[in-house]
Design a protein around this motif. Sequence first.
Motif: not given
Length: 429
Positions: A62-65, A223-225, A231-237
């Motif tokens: 999910l993080g990079t999809v 929730v949003t945080g 996603f920020a940790w996965s680089g996909g935000l």
Amino acid sequence: MKRHDKERPNKASAGRRFAVWLIVLAVAAVLIRLALASRYGGFMSDQELFVDWMRQVRQRGLGTVYIEGSNINYPPLFLLIMEAYRSAAGLFGIVPAAGELSFKGVLIALDLAAFGAAVLLTRSSGRTAGRLFVLALLALNPALIFGSAVWGQVDMLHSLLMAASLLLLPGSPPAAGALFALALLSKFQAVTLLAVFGIYFLRLLLRREFRPPALFAAGFAGVTGACAAFFAWSGGLQAMLKGAYLSAVGMYPQVTMNAMNVWYYFIGTPPTTPDTTKVLGFLSLRTAGFLLLALCVVYAAACLWRSRMDAAALLKSAALVNFAFFMLPTEIHERYSVPALVLAVFVCLYDRRWRLPAVLLSLSVTANLWMVQAERIGVYPGLAVVYVNVALLLWMLLALGREMRAGRSSDTADRNAKGRRKARAPGIG
């Protein structure tokens, strides 16, 4: 003492009868959906897309999809739910396939979860006929059944989260904020509630009531945080924000995408008319639609400002804003009416006068969805649905207007009464 002893068995009996009705509704809701989902394939292009998203999330995570995947334009909550469903189905050797019960099972499960949530959300109304009407209209609503079990879409998810956020707002601002965040993480259409929340919190702030807005903000930020951090940790935000919230904007530049609203021949515009067409020489149809929506939102905000700001008033204003969002802007899809329908159904919990409009709206949404899915859109049948929708929009405008005038009359009467009491009060001499 004896009277109390007699009342207890009556209450227990009423409770058992109500529980039986809830079970009957739940069972009927599931059986009807299972039967229709098994028989009708539905809107295959949507379902094929969702099944492909399941595959992409499984392969990439999910993080990079949103970075590595393609054609993903829904927010992440639905992707997360689908991945959880795919994993659970895999334990039984089930592979979700478009047009099959193997995929639609996730939508039926969401509908059943929404019904269970509605049972909890309406508990304060007791075991009343009004509450049972609302629950029945949610469980057996033809539009909601068609949208999930036949079409294969997920509009019930964000619609229920929107309604739940408004219902909990007066009593539990942190939960309301968290649910609103989840609604936005389900579908961007939930942003229509911002006008309602804005008026509600502005009035509280002017009264120097700072705690509820702060608690709502805390629930929303939590929730949003958490989502943003993941996603920020996965680089996909950035990719998630672009894909889920911005990529679909302006994708279909025509006055209506099968939505039976004012742009469907009602004012003389065929559905395929480009919404960049100028009127009065300078105003595009798209801009004109947004201006009409803005006027309606301002009107709903004014009505809410003059209300008691309770759950009923919040739901009514939100229902009007969401139905106006379906009826007035260009580029609107047929399914964008579902949140307005769900909100209108919950209004029936507080106001009997909304019951017939809610039923009529259920039928008009069903007709619109069926025409599109079955590819049987006719000009005159479509216009019949449009006329019903226009009448319902006008009714909502008038209903909220009457309540606003009644509120003004009540305030004036209260002020006059206070003035008379002061005039009669003995002076200090």
